[in-house]
Design a protein around this motif. Sequence first.
Motif, PDB file in Angstrom:
ATOM      1  N   ASN A  37       0.822  -1.253  -0.127  1.00 38.75           N
ATOM      2  CA  ASN A  37       0.043  -0.003  -0.114  1.00 38.75           C
ATOM      3  C   ASN A  37       0.902   1.100   0.105  1.00 38.75           C
ATOM      4  O   ASN A  37       1.922   1.541   0.774  1.00 38.75           O
ATOM      5  CB  ASN A  37      -1.047   0.010   1.293  1.00 38.75           C
ATOM      6  CG  ASN A  37      -1.774   1.156   1.248  1.00 38.75           C
ATOM      7  OD1 ASN A  37      -1.542   2.312   2.018  1.00 38.75           O
ATOM      8  ND2 ASN A  37      -2.983   1.325   0.207  1.00 38.75           N
ATOM      9  N   ASN A  41      -0.598   7.283  -2.350  1.00 38.75           N
ATOM     10  CA  ASN A  41      -2.198   6.996  -2.775  1.00 38.75           C
ATOM     11  C   ASN A  41      -2.866   5.844  -1.986  1.00 38.75           C
ATOM     12  O   ASN A  41      -2.640   4.530  -2.448  1.00 38.75           O
ATOM     13  CB  ASN A  41      -2.075   6.685  -4.399  1.00 38.75           C
ATOM     14  CG  ASN A  41      -3.617   6.547  -4.801  1.00 38.75           C
ATOM     15  OD1 ASN A  41      -4.508   6.671  -4.259  1.00 38.75           O
ATOM     16  ND2 ASN A  41      -3.770   6.415  -6.176  1.00 38.75           N
ATOM     17  N   GLU A  42      -3.427   6.269  -0.913  1.00 41.47           N
ATOM     18  CA  GLU A  42      -3.859   5.255  -0.121  1.00 41.47           C
ATOM     19  C   GLU A  42      -5.056   4.396  -0.742  1.00 41.47           C
ATOM     20  O   GLU A  42      -5.630   3.221   0.072  1.00 41.47           O
ATOM     21  CB  GLU A  42      -4.324   5.707   1.493  1.00 41.47           C
ATOM     22  CG  GLU A  42      -3.182   6.153   2.024  1.00 41.47           C
ATOM     23  CD  GLU A  42      -3.481   6.671   3.346  1.00 41.47           C
ATOM     24  OE1 GLU A  42      -4.680   6.889   3.862  1.00 41.47           O
ATOM     25  OE2 GLU A  42      -2.614   7.336   4.182  1.00 41.47           O
ATOM     26  N   MET A  43      -5.685   4.914  -1.664  1.00 40.41           N
ATOM     27  CA  MET A  43      -6.841   4.079  -2.290  1.00 40.41           C
ATOM     28  C   MET A  43      -6.392   2.999  -3.335  1.00 40.41           C
ATOM     29  O   MET A  43      -7.138   2.353  -3.777  1.00 40.41           O
ATOM     30  CB  MET A  43      -7.578   5.284  -3.162  1.00 40.41           C
ATOM     31  CG  MET A  43      -7.995   6.483  -2.360  1.00 40.41           C
ATOM     32  SD  MET A  43      -9.030   6.090  -0.929  1.00 40.41           S
ATOM     33  CE  MET A  43     -10.560   5.612  -1.903  1.00 40.41           C
ATOM     34  N   GLU A  44      -4.994   2.691  -3.260  1.00 36.95           N
ATOM     35  CA  GLU A  44      -4.693   1.747  -4.064  1.00 36.95           C
ATOM     36  C   GLU A  44      -3.931   0.747  -3.415  1.00 36.95           C
ATOM     37  O   GLU A  44      -3.090   1.040  -2.527  1.00 36.95           O
ATOM     38  CB  GLU A  44      -3.767   2.144  -5.146  1.00 36.95           C
ATOM     39  CG  GLU A  44      -4.502   3.140  -6.255  1.00 36.95           C
ATOM     40  CD  GLU A  44      -3.450   3.292  -7.516  1.00 36.95           C
ATOM     41  OE1 GLU A  44      -3.487   3.958  -8.430  1.00 36.95           O
ATOM     42  OE2 GLU A  44      -2.052   3.099  -7.207  1.00 36.95           O
ATOM     43  N   THR A  57      -8.575  -0.923  -6.523  1.00 43.58           N
ATOM     44  CA  THR A  57      -9.091   0.801  -6.231  1.00 43.58           C
ATOM     45  C   THR A  57     -10.569   0.434  -5.986  1.00 43.58           C
ATOM     46  O   THR A  57     -11.333  -0.367  -6.583  1.00 43.58           O
ATOM     47  CB  THR A  57      -8.890   1.410  -7.651  1.00 43.58           C
ATOM     48  OG1 THR A  57      -9.451   0.772  -8.408  1.00 43.58           O
ATOM     49  CG2 THR A  57      -7.332   1.614  -7.899  1.00 43.58           C
ATOM     50  N   GLU A  58     -10.998   1.513  -5.351  1.00 44.21           N
ATOM     51  CA  GLU A  58     -12.312   1.575  -4.899  1.00 44.21           C
ATOM     52  C   GLU A  58     -13.092   1.714  -6.177  1.00 44.21           C
ATOM     53  O   GLU A  58     -14.319   1.295  -5.939  1.00 44.21           O
ATOM     54  CB  GLU A  58     -12.583   2.398  -3.634  1.00 44.21           C
ATOM     55  CG  GLU A  58     -11.703   2.115  -2.506  1.00 44.21           C
ATOM     56  CD  GLU A  58     -12.226   3.224  -1.359  1.00 44.21           C
ATOM     57  OE1 GLU A  58     -13.054   4.176  -1.787  1.00 44.21           O
ATOM     58  OE2 GLU A  58     -11.984   3.057  -0.191  1.00 44.21           O
ATOM     59  N   GLU A  59     -12.764   2.599  -6.929  1.00 49.45           N
ATOM     60  CA  GLU A  59     -13.571   3.253  -8.120  1.00 49.45           C
ATOM     61  C   GLU A  59     -13.659   1.732  -9.240  1.00 49.45           C
ATOM     62  O   GLU A  59     -14.850   1.682  -9.685  1.00 49.45           O
ATOM     63  CB  GLU A  59     -12.956   4.049  -8.983  1.00 49.45           C
ATOM     64  CG  GLU A  59     -12.729   5.305  -8.254  1.00 49.45           C
ATOM     65  CD  GLU A  59     -11.690   5.597  -7.157  1.00 49.45           C
ATOM     66  OE1 GLU A  59     -10.938   4.504  -7.163  1.00 49.45           O
ATOM     67  OE2 GLU A  59     -11.536   6.445  -6.393  1.00 49.45           O
TER      68      GLU A  59
END
Length: 223
Positions: A37, A41-44, A57-59
């Motif tokens: 992690n 970029n904590e979203m990845e 990824t959340e998206e």
Amino acid sequence: MVLLTIKTVQRVSLFVAFGGLVTTFITTFLPLWKTMNSELNEMENWYEGLWHTCIFTEEVGLQCKAFESLLTLPPVTLVSRILMCVSIASGFLGVLAAFFGLEGVEVGAGRERLKRNLLILGGVLILVSGMTTLAPVSLIAYVMVLEFWDEGLPDVMPRWEYGEAMFSAWFSGLLLVIGGSFLFVAVCMGDHQAKQQRKISCYNHTLQHQTLGRQNYSKTEIL
């Protein structure tokens, strides 16, 4: 101790080994050996296995891509992939051989020597499977520790950490080692039981001869 019979030990050992084999097979193809992690970029979340690299990824969700060529694989990953395949093959053959060596299985019924050899062969192959499962996961863990504490890398650079599949591989390897070891325990129990039966049979045979000898001696005295 009544429950600890040869048949029980054989079946429990085979069940444990089969569970380890199934877990090893699933773990080999999971892309969760390594996880990373990035603080930028904590979203990845990145994941890597022996066959795939994935990003979550959340998206978009989870997206995986297979390694393009064997030539581009790191040596540790290539060796680990080979060892895990050897583990699956040897484990399958070991479970199959041990199954036909079980008491109560009609294949080879009455041929106790053959069944004993099949159990020994199954135990050896299952132990090999366990060792070739523990070796690659331990090697990858060692390399990851060296890279994690490498002072030559910048502190901001993300490092790989242990994934769930590595703990699963350690667990499955231990199951295979335990299952294979207890197959040898079952063989030793069978040898001990056969030895005791031979002693009892020899004692009964000697006692019978002594009884016949006394009867013949009594008949001779009467005459």
